[in-house]
Design a protein around this motif. Structure first.
Motif, PDB file in Angstrom:
ATOM      1  N   ILE A 101      22.076 -18.966 -26.956  1.00  0.00           N
ATOM      2  CA  ILE A 101      22.936 -17.998 -27.644  1.00  0.00           C
ATOM      3  C   ILE A 101      23.998 -17.548 -26.641  1.00  0.00           C
ATOM      4  CG2 ILE A 101      23.061 -15.737 -28.770  1.00  0.00           C
ATOM      5  CD1 ILE A 101      20.030 -16.070 -29.404  1.00  0.00           C
ATOM      6  N   ILE A 102      25.241 -17.480 -27.100  1.00  0.00           N
ATOM      7  CA  ILE A 102      26.319 -16.956 -26.255  1.00  0.00           C
ATOM      8  C   ILE A 102      26.986 -15.819 -27.016  1.00  0.00           C
ATOM      9  CG2 ILE A 102      28.507 -17.447 -25.116  1.00  0.00           C
ATOM     10  CD1 ILE A 102      27.559 -20.379 -24.849  1.00  0.00           C
ATOM     11  N   ILE A 103      27.093 -14.689 -26.335  1.00  0.00           N
ATOM     12  CA  ILE A 103      27.734 -13.515 -26.915  1.00  0.00           C
ATOM     13  C   ILE A 103      28.993 -13.236 -26.100  1.00  0.00           C
ATOM     14  CG2 ILE A 103      27.484 -11.048 -27.397  1.00  0.00           C
ATOM     15  CD1 ILE A 103      24.386 -11.585 -27.321  1.00  0.00           C
ATOM     16  N   PHE A 104      30.101 -12.999 -26.786  1.00  0.00           N
ATOM     17  CA  PHE A 104      31.337 -12.650 -26.094  1.00  0.00           C
ATOM     18  C   PHE A 104      31.887 -11.362 -26.688  1.00  0.00           C
ATOM     19  CE2 PHE A 104      32.821 -14.972 -29.755  1.00  0.00           C
ATOM     20  CZ  PHE A 104      34.022 -14.358 -30.108  1.00  0.00           C
ATOM     21  N   HIS A 105      32.785 -10.736 -25.959  1.00  0.00           N
ATOM     22  CA  HIS A 105      33.373  -9.478 -26.423  1.00  0.00           C
ATOM     23  C   HIS A 105      34.647  -9.736 -27.218  1.00  0.00           C
ATOM     24  CE1 HIS A 105      31.082  -6.099 -24.730  1.00  0.00           C
ATOM     25  NE2 HIS A 105      30.584  -7.072 -23.992  1.00  0.00           N
ATOM     26  N   ILE A 106      34.721  -9.087 -28.365  1.00  0.00           N
ATOM     27  CA  ILE A 106      35.883  -9.235 -29.235  1.00  0.00           C
ATOM     28  C   ILE A 106      37.163  -8.787 -28.513  1.00  0.00           C
ATOM     29  CG2 ILE A 106      35.686  -6.974 -30.347  1.00  0.00           C
ATOM     30  CD1 ILE A 106      36.431  -8.470 -32.997  1.00  0.00           C
ATOM     31  N   GLU A 107      37.037  -7.819 -27.619  1.00  0.00           N
ATOM     32  CA  GLU A 107      38.205  -7.313 -26.902  1.00  0.00           C
ATOM     33  C   GLU A 107      38.780  -8.344 -25.925  1.00  0.00           C
ATOM     34  OE1 GLU A 107      35.152  -4.013 -27.478  1.00  0.00           O
ATOM     35  OE2 GLU A 107      35.131  -6.039 -26.640  1.00  0.00           O
ATOM     36  N   ALA A 108      37.995  -9.338 -25.549  1.00  0.00           N
ATOM     37  CA  ALA A 108      38.413 -10.310 -24.535  1.00  0.00           C
ATOM     38  C   ALA A 108      38.998 -11.589 -25.120  1.00  0.00           C
ATOM     39  CB  ALA A 108      37.224 -10.659 -23.640  1.00  0.00           C
ATOM     40  N   SER A 109      38.961 -11.730 -26.432  1.00  0.00           N
ATOM     41  CA  SER A 109      39.427 -12.962 -27.068  1.00  0.00           C
ATOM     42  C   SER A 109      40.655 -12.689 -27.937  1.00  0.00           C
ATOM     43  CB  SER A 109      38.311 -13.563 -27.924  1.00  0.00           C
ATOM     44  OG  SER A 109      38.763 -14.707 -28.604  1.00  0.00           O
ATOM     45  N   LYS A 110      41.639 -13.556 -27.825  1.00  0.00           N
ATOM     46  CA  LYS A 110      42.851 -13.406 -28.641  1.00  0.00           C
ATOM     47  C   LYS A 110      42.584 -13.756 -30.097  1.00  0.00           C
ATOM     48  CE  LYS A 110      45.984 -14.072 -24.841  1.00  0.00           C
ATOM     49  NZ  LYS A 110      46.665 -15.009 -24.008  1.00  0.00           N
ATOM     50  N   ASN A 111      41.677 -14.698 -30.327  1.00  0.00           N
ATOM     51  CA  ASN A 111      41.365 -15.113 -31.687  1.00  0.00           C
ATOM     52  C   ASN A 111      39.854 -15.335 -31.811  1.00  0.00           C
ATOM     53  OD1 ASN A 111      41.161 -16.256 -34.216  1.00  0.00           O
ATOM     54  ND2 ASN A 111      43.023 -17.450 -34.003  1.00  0.00           N
ATOM     55  N   PRO A 112      39.085 -14.252 -31.971  1.00  0.00           N
ATOM     56  CA  PRO A 112      37.627 -14.369 -31.966  1.00  0.00           C
ATOM     57  C   PRO A 112      37.055 -15.233 -33.091  1.00  0.00           C
ATOM     58  CG  PRO A 112      38.317 -12.135 -32.535  1.00  0.00           C
ATOM     59  CD  PRO A 112      39.532 -12.867 -32.120  1.00  0.00           C
ATOM     60  N   ILE A 113      37.648 -15.186 -34.255  1.00  0.00           N
ATOM     61  CA  ILE A 113      37.118 -15.988 -35.367  1.00  0.00           C
ATOM     62  C   ILE A 113      37.305 -17.478 -35.087  1.00  0.00           C
ATOM     63  CG2 ILE A 113      37.313 -16.456 -37.845  1.00  0.00           C
ATOM     64  CD1 ILE A 113      36.016 -13.711 -36.997  1.00  0.00           C
ATOM     65  N   LYS A 114      38.456 -17.857 -34.564  1.00  0.00           N
ATOM     66  CA  LYS A 114      38.689 -19.251 -34.192  1.00  0.00           C
ATOM     67  C   LYS A 114      37.705 -19.678 -33.098  1.00  0.00           C
ATOM     68  CE  LYS A 114      42.335 -22.428 -32.580  1.00  0.00           C
ATOM     69  NZ  LYS A 114      41.402 -23.369 -32.076  1.00  0.00           N
ATOM     70  N   LEU A 115      37.468 -18.791 -32.140  1.00  0.00           N
ATOM     71  CA  LEU A 115      36.523 -19.093 -31.066  1.00  0.00           C
ATOM     72  C   LEU A 115      35.122 -19.341 -31.620  1.00  0.00           C
ATOM     73  CD1 LEU A 115      35.897 -19.431 -28.088  1.00  0.00           C
ATOM     74  CD2 LEU A 115      35.762 -16.936 -27.903  1.00  0.00           C
ATOM     75  N   ILE A 116      34.711 -18.533 -32.577  1.00  0.00           N
ATOM     76  CA  ILE A 116      33.402 -18.730 -33.204  1.00  0.00           C
ATOM     77  C   ILE A 116      33.353 -20.075 -33.920  1.00  0.00           C
ATOM     78  CG2 ILE A 116      31.885 -17.914 -35.059  1.00  0.00           C
ATOM     79  CD1 ILE A 116      32.744 -15.055 -34.260  1.00  0.00           C
ATOM     80  N   LYS A 117      34.362 -20.352 -34.728  1.00  0.00           N
ATOM     81  CA  LYS A 117      34.392 -21.619 -35.478  1.00  0.00           C
ATOM     82  C   LYS A 117      34.403 -22.817 -34.545  1.00  0.00           C
ATOM     83  CE  LYS A 117      36.577 -19.793 -39.639  1.00  0.00           C
ATOM     84  NZ  LYS A 117      37.781 -19.722 -40.465  1.00  0.00           N
TER      85      LYS A 117
END
Length: 129
Positions: A85-101
């Motif tokens: 499992i990898i958890i990242f912070h929404i504040e650190a990503s420019k496009n969190p939904i794309k990163l998830i996909k």
């Protein structure tokens, strides 16, 4: 009744003797939590590199919590290292939904999650969806 699982962090473990530390857990837990901090996104720093994660001698699932700038650049490294499992912070990503996909597509056996800093409102997450 819902079963509760505890996921201990290795943050305060004796890293020089991590194998012994993990063996102490026995069968009492199913996973461990590994906080990766870069001294940029958060003021602290840990040395839990992808190599460290890969070399952990355990059958426990590994949850890697990326508290780093640009998690997009780190996710592949930790997925390749065996993070379950990898958890990242929404504040650190420019496009969190794309990163998830993208992560789900590239690493179908790795679960992905989003974390929020305490002062970040839930609206930031809702707006990203």
């Amino acid at each position: 009744m819902k079963k509760i699982e505890i996921e201990p962090s290795i943050l305060s473990a004796d890293i020089k003797n991590i194998d012994k530390e993990l063996k102490k857990l026995g069968n009492s837990v199913k996973s461990i939590h590994i906080d990766v901090m870069d001294e940029k996104f958060v003021p602290n720093k840990t040395n839990f590199s992808p190599e460290f994660v890969k070399n952990l001698s355990t059958d426990l699932k590994k949850t890697v919590h990326l508290m780093v700038e640009n998690p997009d650049k780190k996710i592949q490294l930790y997925a390749d290292s065996g993070a379950d499992i990898i958890i990242f912070h929404i504040e650190a990503s420019k496009n969190p939904i794309k990163l998830i996909k993208d992560t789900k597509e590239k690493f179908p056996n790795t679960r992905i999650g989003i974390s929020l800093k305490p002062k970040t409102g839930i609206e930031k997450l809702m707006n990203a969806l």
